[in-house]
Design an enzyme around this catalytic site. Sequence first.
Site, PDB file in Angstrom:
ATOM      1  N   GLU A 245      15.366  32.747  34.779  1.00 25.87           N
ATOM      2  CA  GLU A 245      15.695  33.980  35.654  1.00 25.87           C
ATOM      3  C   GLU A 245      16.788  34.572  35.357  1.00 25.87           C
ATOM      4  O   GLU A 245      17.987  34.186  35.226  1.00 25.87           O
ATOM      5  CB  GLU A 245      16.053  32.975  37.105  1.00 25.87           C
ATOM      6  CG  GLU A 245      15.173  32.067  37.881  1.00 25.87           C
ATOM      7  CD  GLU A 245      14.208  33.022  38.425  1.00 25.87           C
ATOM      8  OE1 GLU A 245      14.066  34.177  38.795  1.00 25.87           O
ATOM      9  OE2 GLU A 245      12.966  32.192  38.720  1.00 25.87           O
ATOM     10  N   CYS A 279      21.623  40.040  40.964  1.00 29.69           N
ATOM     11  CA  CYS A 279      20.328  40.089  40.035  1.00 29.69           C
ATOM     12  C   CYS A 279      19.559  41.076  40.624  1.00 29.69           C
ATOM     13  O   CYS A 279      18.840  41.764  39.918  1.00 29.69           O
ATOM     14  CB  CYS A 279      19.828  38.819  39.481  1.00 29.69           C
ATOM     15  SG  CYS A 279      19.387  37.744  41.122  1.00 29.69           S
TER      16      CYS A 279
HETATM   17  P1  NDP Z   1      25.271  34.686  31.213  1.00 32.44           P
HETATM   18  O1  NDP Z   1      23.851  34.657  30.600  1.00 32.44           O
HETATM   19  O2  NDP Z   1      26.664  35.095  30.623  1.00 32.44           O
HETATM   20  O3  NDP Z   1      25.461  33.138  31.463  1.00 32.44           O
HETATM   21  C1  NDP Z   1      24.683  32.172  32.486  1.00 32.44           C
HETATM   22  C2  NDP Z   1      25.036  30.754  32.161  1.00 32.44           C
HETATM   23  O4  NDP Z   1      24.763  30.708  30.766  1.00 32.44           O
HETATM   24  C3  NDP Z   1      26.499  30.457  32.254  1.00 32.44           C
HETATM   25  O5  NDP Z   1      26.731  29.112  32.801  1.00 32.44           O
HETATM   26  C4  NDP Z   1      26.926  30.619  30.740  1.00 32.44           C
HETATM   27  O6  NDP Z   1      28.293  29.692  30.398  1.00 32.44           O
HETATM   28  C5  NDP Z   1      25.876  29.899  30.020  1.00 32.44           C
HETATM   29  N1  NDP Z   1      25.720  30.095  28.720  1.00 32.44           N
HETATM   30  C6  NDP Z   1      26.341  30.932  27.875  1.00 32.44           C
HETATM   31  N2  NDP Z   1      26.119  30.909  26.711  1.00 32.44           N
HETATM   32  C7  NDP Z   1      24.993  29.967  26.501  1.00 32.44           C
HETATM   33  C8  NDP Z   1      24.220  29.329  25.408  1.00 32.44           C
HETATM   34  N3  NDP Z   1      24.207  30.034  24.239  1.00 32.44           N
HETATM   35  N4  NDP Z   1      23.348  28.445  25.820  1.00 32.44           N
HETATM   36  C9  NDP Z   1      23.127  28.014  27.147  1.00 32.44           C
HETATM   37  N5  NDP Z   1      23.863  28.415  28.019  1.00 32.44           N
HETATM   38  C10 NDP Z   1      24.931  29.397  27.699  1.00 32.44           C
HETATM   39  O7  NDP Z   1      25.114  35.131  32.665  1.00 32.44           O
HETATM   40  P2  NDP Z   1      26.210  35.749  33.741  1.00 32.44           P
HETATM   41  O8  NDP Z   1      26.795  34.199  34.014  1.00 32.44           O
HETATM   42  O9  NDP Z   1      27.058  36.423  33.405  1.00 32.44           O
HETATM   43  O10 NDP Z   1      25.648  35.790  35.178  1.00 32.44           O
HETATM   44  C11 NDP Z   1      25.003  37.308  35.386  1.00 32.44           C
HETATM   45  C12 NDP Z   1      23.470  37.470  35.022  1.00 32.44           C
HETATM   46  O11 NDP Z   1      22.751  36.575  35.604  1.00 32.44           O
HETATM   47  C13 NDP Z   1      22.992  38.835  35.227  1.00 32.44           C
HETATM   48  O12 NDP Z   1      22.470  39.454  34.229  1.00 32.44           O
HETATM   49  C14 NDP Z   1      22.063  38.492  36.534  1.00 32.44           C
HETATM   50  O13 NDP Z   1      21.170  39.651  36.694  1.00 32.44           O
HETATM   51  C15 NDP Z   1      21.698  37.350  36.170  1.00 32.44           C
HETATM   52  N6  NDP Z   1      21.246  36.678  37.253  1.00 32.44           N
HETATM   53  C16 NDP Z   1      19.844  36.456  37.530  1.00 32.44           C
HETATM   54  C17 NDP Z   1      19.283  35.644  38.613  1.00 32.44           C
HETATM   55  C18 NDP Z   1      17.794  35.351  38.674  1.00 32.44           C
HETATM   56  O14 NDP Z   1      17.499  34.673  39.723  1.00 32.44           O
HETATM   57  N7  NDP Z   1      17.050  36.132  38.177  1.00 32.44           N
HETATM   58  C19 NDP Z   1      20.247  35.612  39.874  1.00 32.44           C
HETATM   59  C20 NDP Z   1      21.691  35.612  39.714  1.00 32.44           C
HETATM   60  C21 NDP Z   1      22.015  36.190  38.287  1.00 32.44           C
HETATM   61  P3  NDP Z   1      29.517  30.378  30.633  1.00 32.44           P
HETATM   62  O15 NDP Z   1      29.709  31.117  31.746  1.00 32.44           O
HETATM   63  O16 NDP Z   1      30.508  29.337  30.319  1.00 32.44           O
HETATM   64  O17 NDP Z   1      29.467  31.313  29.316  1.00 32.44           O
END
Ligand code: NDP
Length: 500
Positions: A245, A279
Amino acid sequence: MTAVHVPGTPVIEDGRLVSTSPASGAEVGRLPVATEADVLATVERARAAGGWWAGLGFTGRRERLLRWRSRIAHRMEELAELTHAEGGKPLGDAVVEILTALEHIDWAARNARRVLGPRRVRSRLILAEFTGHLEYQPYGVVGVIGPWNYPVFTPIGSAGYALAAGNAVVFKPSEYTPAVGQWLVDCFAEVVPEQPVLTAVHGLGDVGAALCRSGVAKVAFTGSTATAKKVMAACAESLTPVLLEAGGKDALIVDADADLDAAAEACVWGALTNAGQTCIGIERVYAVDQVFDAFVEKVVTKAGRLTVGPDDADIGPITMPSQLDVIRRHIDDAVARGGRAVLGGPDAVQPPYVHPTVLVDVPEDSAAVREETFGPTLTVTRVRHVDEAVERANSLPYGLGGAVFGRERAVAVARRLRSGMASINSTLTFAGMSTLPFGGVGDSGFGRIHGEDGLREFGRAKAITRRRARSLLPAMTFERTPADVARLVKVAKLRYGRGR
Ligand code: NDP
């Protein structure tokens, strides 16, 4: 004593992840950071817990999940306060988020057996002597990786459905909202004290990466498109299936026969709720020429009335401080390239807040139109007719949600949007309807949470055939005779050979 850090930016101190309020910098949570070995051990424990949880059956799990739902409901003010403190989200928005999550737990718990449970499937003429049996069996342990913008709703959209399907879940909350994630896990443990069926591992991105490589049977990721690609690459190493997602750049189309007051109200909500950090938030509007000016005026009036600040303001701080630079870049670039700010503008960025900004005449190839801004900003573009609006809305690699305001053509337009979801005469509503699947296309990811598809996402289809009589048309045996084969040819022609 409350430590003060750079507001909102999490830090690691003595092996603990410290989350802080983006508004005040006050410490909100302090959670142990998991090492790679910790992640592996947690998944191992979850594997055993998953077997136990699956053994409870649909009835046992339903009872526990409904109790979890009730506990969250009874303590929702406390959870809303925590969500507000850790992410900066206004309390009212936090309450709506929790309410939506409760609805999803409720629906998933009540419908898991009907959607996933064992059932007989009818055979057809071929293999008529067999009955079919279908069920969706749990994967075992599902890894859930969540973002910070909806720290209750998004993990529950995956974890709630995965749990209802009989899986254990290891959850990696965003480093910006670990306390909210841990709260959900602790609350679950109150109703399921026997086994670690839902656990959390905390830390930065490397902990998420470790979870992808930990041997979980499936990963459900919600976050940015860039990280989604990394998650998929890591999971590819072990053929671990993924549900992604990812981000979006959703468009709202306003047709000539739209109710403009309703359209402006929903647009302002859809674009600016949670400071635009949604999102499925509306980031672009395409309004047809006849209604463009009146629509923009109404949007500016409504958005201009919103309050910005901490506590009970309509728009809270930007949760992730680094996002302020992205928002500023998009506004500056739009204005530098001929766009006009009819509300807000470059001065709207006042860290940690961004005031509502409405931009018009922004070139279609600018960042404000093409990239996810994730702030309380909006571009409104004039189009000649609704077909042009659809074409422009569909021109990006993203395809998450979208909205249409209008009467006569609204359904047809919604169907033509290249997105996983659309709402007519409202914005964002599909996210709260537990009976509908949620997910995107293209750069917005694939797979579905919510609804029947969301439950099936967390169960492996298991197909079983059972013979109940002698075969009248023996085909799958070395004992068939030439006469049997001749009869098979006859049947094949009779049944499938018509209508050449
Ligand atoms: P990120 O992609 O930065 O992070 C998402 C999660 O992935 C966090 O828990 C992050 O940890 C973790 N993460 C980071 N690097 C890695 C890796 N290499 N491998 C595995 N996990 C990793 O997104 P955001 O937290 O900034 O969220 C915002 C984004 O989410 C926006 O693009 C938004 O559109 C999207 N979103 C989509 C939704 C949907 O349902 N389609 C709903 C809500 C949001 P850490 O935070 O510790 O870096």
